[in-house]
Motif scaffolding. Sequence first.
Motif, PDB file in Angstrom:
ATOM      1  N   ASP A 170       0.489  -0.932  -0.042  1.00 42.16           N
ATOM      2  CA  ASP A 170       0.190  -0.426   0.089  1.00 42.16           C
ATOM      3  C   ASP A 170       1.066   1.371   0.066  1.00 42.16           C
ATOM      4  O   ASP A 170       0.389   2.588   0.523  1.00 42.16           O
ATOM      5  CB  ASP A 170      -0.806   0.007   1.388  1.00 42.16           C
ATOM      6  N   ALA A 171       2.102   1.341  -0.767  1.00 43.56           N
ATOM      7  CA  ALA A 171       2.734   2.264  -0.522  1.00 43.56           C
ATOM      8  C   ALA A 171       2.136   3.012  -1.506  1.00 43.56           C
ATOM      9  O   ALA A 171       2.075   2.997  -2.530  1.00 43.56           O
ATOM     10  CB  ALA A 171       4.494   1.861  -0.682  1.00 43.56           C
ATOM     11  N   THR A 172       2.336   4.403  -1.161  1.00 42.87           N
ATOM     12  CA  THR A 172       2.202   5.772  -2.158  1.00 42.87           C
ATOM     13  C   THR A 172       2.991   5.513  -3.443  1.00 42.87           C
ATOM     14  O   THR A 172       4.210   5.838  -2.930  1.00 42.87           O
ATOM     15  CB  THR A 172       1.942   7.192  -1.583  1.00 42.87           C
ATOM     16  N   ILE A 173       2.824   5.997  -4.642  1.00 38.82           N
ATOM     17  CA  ILE A 173       4.241   5.757  -6.192  1.00 38.82           C
ATOM     18  C   ILE A 173       3.881   6.974  -6.170  1.00 38.82           C
ATOM     19  O   ILE A 173       2.765   7.541  -6.739  1.00 38.82           O
ATOM     20  CB  ILE A 173       3.385   4.761  -6.422  1.00 38.82           C
ATOM     21  N   LYS A 174       4.852   7.644  -6.838  1.00 38.59           N
ATOM     22  CA  LYS A 174       4.958   9.150  -7.287  1.00 38.59           C
ATOM     23  C   LYS A 174       6.294   8.792  -8.369  1.00 38.59           C
ATOM     24  O   LYS A 174       6.954   8.402  -8.297  1.00 38.59           O
ATOM     25  CB  LYS A 174       5.527   9.653  -6.657  1.00 38.59           C
ATOM     26  N   GLU A 175       5.744   9.603  -9.786  1.00 38.98           N
ATOM     27  CA  GLU A 175       6.983   9.307 -10.040  1.00 38.98           C
ATOM     28  C   GLU A 175       7.541  10.147 -10.207  1.00 38.98           C
ATOM     29  O   GLU A 175       7.078  11.425 -10.166  1.00 38.98           O
ATOM     30  CB  GLU A 175       5.997   8.874 -11.984  1.00 38.98           C
ATOM     31  N   GLY A 176       8.670  10.290 -10.320  1.00 38.24           N
ATOM     32  CA  GLY A 176       9.795  11.363 -10.707  1.00 38.24           C
ATOM     33  C   GLY A 176      10.069  11.981  -9.150  1.00 38.24           C
ATOM     34  O   GLY A 176       9.120  12.209  -8.485  1.00 38.24           O
ATOM     35  N   ASN A 177      12.080  12.600  -8.987  1.00 40.32           N
ATOM     36  CA  ASN A 177      11.400  13.348  -7.985  1.00 40.32           C
ATOM     37  C   ASN A 177      11.048  13.966  -7.623  1.00 40.32           C
ATOM     38  O   ASN A 177      10.494  14.062  -6.338  1.00 40.32           O
ATOM     39  CB  ASN A 177      13.249  13.458  -8.051  1.00 40.32           C
ATOM     40  N   GLY A 178      10.899  15.456  -8.031  1.00 35.22           N
ATOM     41  CA  GLY A 178       9.348  16.761  -8.030  1.00 35.22           C
ATOM     42  C   GLY A 178       8.308  15.873  -7.340  1.00 35.22           C
ATOM     43  O   GLY A 178       7.696  16.339  -6.390  1.00 35.22           O
ATOM     44  N   ASN A 179       7.720  15.077  -7.955  1.00 36.01           N
ATOM     45  CA  ASN A 179       6.498  14.201  -6.854  1.00 36.01           C
ATOM     46  C   ASN A 179       6.670  14.010  -5.882  1.00 36.01           C
ATOM     47  O   ASN A 179       5.671  13.944  -4.787  1.00 36.01           O
ATOM     48  CB  ASN A 179       5.741  13.353  -7.308  1.00 36.01           C
ATOM     49  N   VAL A 180       8.135  13.466  -5.838  1.00 26.63           N
ATOM     50  CA  VAL A 180       8.054  12.650  -4.233  1.00 26.63           C
ATOM     51  C   VAL A 180       8.477  14.221  -3.380  1.00 26.63           C
ATOM     52  O   VAL A 180       7.720  13.814  -2.291  1.00 26.63           O
ATOM     53  CB  VAL A 180       9.681  11.791  -3.723  1.00 26.63           C
ATOM     54  N   GLN A 181       9.244  14.787  -3.327  1.00 26.62           N
ATOM     55  CA  GLN A 181       8.726  16.280  -2.722  1.00 26.62           C
ATOM     56  C   GLN A 181       8.169  16.679  -2.390  1.00 26.62           C
ATOM     57  O   GLN A 181       7.960  17.325  -1.105  1.00 26.62           O
ATOM     58  CB  GLN A 181       9.814  16.842  -3.724  1.00 26.62           C
ATOM     59  N   THR A 182       6.984  16.659  -3.084  1.00 27.16           N
ATOM     60  CA  THR A 182       6.344  17.662  -3.258  1.00 27.16           C
ATOM     61  C   THR A 182       4.840  17.205  -1.876  1.00 27.16           C
ATOM     62  O   THR A 182       4.728  17.547  -1.060  1.00 27.16           O
ATOM     63  CB  THR A 182       5.161  18.194  -4.484  1.00 27.16           C
ATOM     64  N   THR A 183       5.186  15.694  -2.628  1.00 28.10           N
ATOM     65  CA  THR A 183       4.375  14.730  -2.050  1.00 28.10           C
ATOM     66  C   THR A 183       4.628  14.763  -0.131  1.00 28.10           C
ATOM     67  O   THR A 183       3.468  15.011   0.729  1.00 28.10           O
ATOM     68  CB  THR A 183       4.007  12.918  -1.944  1.00 28.10           C
ATOM     69  N   ILE A 184       6.247  14.550  -0.392  1.00 31.56           N
ATOM     70  CA  ILE A 184       6.848  15.308   1.550  1.00 31.56           C
ATOM     71  C   ILE A 184       6.089  16.142   2.047  1.00 31.56           C
ATOM     72  O   ILE A 184       6.056  15.783   2.871  1.00 31.56           O
ATOM     73  CB  ILE A 184       8.125  14.340   1.605  1.00 31.56           C
ATOM     74  N   ALA A 185       6.681  17.426   1.468  1.00 34.58           N
ATOM     75  CA  ALA A 185       6.141  18.385   1.793  1.00 34.58           C
ATOM     76  C   ALA A 185       5.034  18.862   2.008  1.00 34.58           C
ATOM     77  O   ALA A 185       4.640  19.717   3.186  1.00 34.58           O
ATOM     78  CB  ALA A 185       6.670  19.847   0.513  1.00 34.58           C
ATOM     79  N   GLY A 186       4.040  17.748   1.572  1.00 33.95           N
ATOM     80  CA  GLY A 186       2.433  18.627   2.122  1.00 33.95           C
ATOM     81  C   GLY A 186       1.967  17.447   3.507  1.00 33.95           C
ATOM     82  O   GLY A 186       1.191  17.350   3.401  1.00 33.95           O
ATOM     83  N   ASN A 187       2.677  16.690   3.861  1.00 31.14           N
ATOM     84  CA  ASN A 187       2.074  15.256   4.530  1.00 31.14           C
ATOM     85  C   ASN A 187       3.194  15.416   5.748  1.00 31.14           C
ATOM     86  O   ASN A 187       4.429  14.870   5.715  1.00 31.14           O
ATOM     87  CB  ASN A 187       1.590  14.105   4.263  1.00 31.14           C
ATOM     88  N   GLN A 188       2.617  15.664   6.594  1.00 35.83           N
ATOM     89  CA  GLN A 188       3.784  15.837   8.268  1.00 35.83           C
ATOM     90  C   GLN A 188       4.029  14.186   8.556  1.00 35.83           C
ATOM     91  O   GLN A 188       4.814  13.887   9.034  1.00 35.83           O
ATOM     92  CB  GLN A 188       2.809  16.370   8.886  1.00 35.83           C
ATOM     93  N   ASN A 189       3.593  13.008   7.896  1.00 33.52           N
ATOM     94  CA  ASN A 189       3.541  12.088   8.958  1.00 33.52           C
ATOM     95  C   ASN A 189       4.187  11.021   7.175  1.00 33.52           C
ATOM     96  O   ASN A 189       4.187   9.972   7.213  1.00 33.52           O
ATOM     97  CB  ASN A 189       2.134  10.912   9.191  1.00 33.52           C
ATOM     98  N   SER A 190       4.633  11.422   6.270  1.00 27.92           N
ATOM     99  CA  SER A 190       5.643  10.880   5.093  1.00 27.92           C
ATOM    100  C   SER A 190       7.200  10.639   5.775  1.00 27.92           C
ATOM    101  O   SER A 190       7.869  11.301   5.534  1.00 27.92           O
ATOM    102  CB  SER A 190       5.025  11.620   4.054  1.00 27.92           C
TER     103      SER A 190
END
Length: 279
Positions: free
Chosen positions: A183-203
């Motif tokens: 159930d891991a969240t999958i993101k394409e590209g470094n930029g999308n991972v970065q944005t996702t982490i920036a937007g979720n305190q528990n990620s």
Amino acid sequence: MSKSFKKVLVSLLVSAAVLSLAGCGSSGSSTTTSSAKISGEINGGGSTSVQKVIDAAGSEFSALNPDVKFTYSGTGSSDGIKGATAGTYSFGCASRDLKAEEKANLTELVFAYDGIAVVVNPANTVSNLTKDQIAKIYMGEITNWSEVGGADAPIVVVSREDGSGTRSATEELIGFAEKLKPDATIKEGNGNVQTTIAGNQNSIGYVSLTFVDKTVKAVDVDGVKATVDNVKNKSYAISRPFLALYDKSKVDDATLAFLDFLMTDDGQAIVQKEGAITV
């Protein structure tokens, strides 16, 4: 005829000869030393981790050679390898070592090195994780931040897509290859991972060092900070090469000139400026 007069005469004759040769040299094209004009279309593609470096280098190379059209598509390392093999890309890029079956007729050029940072939200109080803890988080064996010294909150695991060089390198270096929690969240590209982490305190996620900025926090791994210096001195364990790939039978002169430029002092200065590690 006096000796002094002879000396003056010889001097005048030598001067005349030098001037005559200089005149001949300036009159024709046979003495030119300028290099051949570089022109054509260079379309690279592959790893998103290298994109900042390649885009900056391509922009500078195009400025120096106005008749060159340069483009790069961040589509992932596996696509870069396939495109270089097939010749659909002028050159491909990978941010991991090639597998034996991928090498084929490809020439590999290591133009930089990179560290992979394990990143969390800046609000997260966790600042250090061991490789074993990271592996267990990504395999789903550790599921709450309180288990690693953080707040009592579920860990949101963010990973990369299949074919990502960053994902392959991280899984191999940390030790959870083929064991990513379903159930891991999958993101394409470094930029999308970065944005996702920036937007979720528990990620938690991982990105190339070139993508670490104030929006995310890189945690220490086994007590070692994710820095360029620590990648160079090999104390930081999560690092990999940046590769440019091409088939000698298909590559064109403009592409070879660009790859040569990458390895010059000016090219390596761009590598360093964009956050990667020079060779």
